[in-house]
Scaffold this active site. Structure first.
Site, short mmCIF file in Angstrom:
data_model
loop_
_atom_site.label_atom_id
_atom_site.label_comp_id
_atom_site.label_asym_id
_atom_site.label_seq_id
_atom_site.Cartn_x
_atom_site.Cartn_y
_atom_site.Cartn_z
N TYR A 52 0.80 -1.23 0.00
CA TYR A 52 0.00 0.00 0.00
C TYR A 52 0.83 1.28 0.00
CZ TYR A 52 -3.68 -3.33 1.08
OH TYR A 52 -4.55 -4.39 1.02
N HIS B 197 -8.50 2.28 -5.26
CA HIS B 197 -7.65 1.35 -4.50
C HIS B 197 -6.19 1.77 -4.63
CE1 HIS B 197 -10.96 -1.37 -3.86
NE2 HIS B 197 -11.26 -1.24 -5.14
#
Ligand code: DQA
Length: 145
Positions: free
Chosen positions: A22, A99
């Site tokens: 991430y 995302h």
């Protein structure tokens, strides 16, 4: 023009949560960048985060009269929540699914999104940059309506 930014499950842990997937930006970093871009583009944003699916549904219902669109990273609710899809399909405001990672390139259970079929668009895989691209995309979508 006012856009709701919704961060779903586990996104408060960004920065220390699987940084190799991430990135190292925290949620505060991302929100700061979104506020700066919103100011540059002349739009207002409001930011909401919850780990609770029900709280997100309640927020959307309450926010809808004052917002023009939604940018949402639902986290894992992307892959599980019919209720969130129904809420977003029912508010008559366009939304972009965002995302940090590219779920299509990960485990097979991440390949299904309940939201994508009713979204104006999906931006995935560019880490924090996904949010900024999504904000630009949502505004372009709104300005052509
Ligand atoms: C995520 C992808 C989801 O599959 C995962 O459950 C998340 C984060 C992303 O931003 O890449 O929590 O939404």
């Amino acid at each position: 023009m006012r856009i709701a930014i919704v961060h779903g499950a586990n996104l408060r842990m960004l920065g220390r949560r699987e940084p190799e997937v991430y990135g190292s930006d925290t949620l505060e970093d991302i929100n700061r960048r979104l506020h700066a871009l919103a100011e540059e583009l002349g739009v207002e944003i409001e930011v909401f985060q919850s780990n609770s699916e029900g709280a997100i549904l309640d927020y959307l219902e309450e926010a809808v009269p004052r917002i023009d669109g939604v940018l949402i990273n639902p986290g894992a609710f992307t892959h599980t929540s019919v209720a969130l899809r129904d809420a977003l399909a029912g508010i008559d405001r366009p939304f972009v699914e965002v995302h940090l990672s590219n779920p299509a390139a990960r485990e097979s259970f991440r390949r299904r999104s309940y939201l994508a079929p009713v979204a104006a668009g999906v931006v995935a895989g560019f880490r924090a940059e996904s949010y900024l691209l999504a904000l630009r995309g949502l505004l372009a979508h709104l300005s052509r309506d």
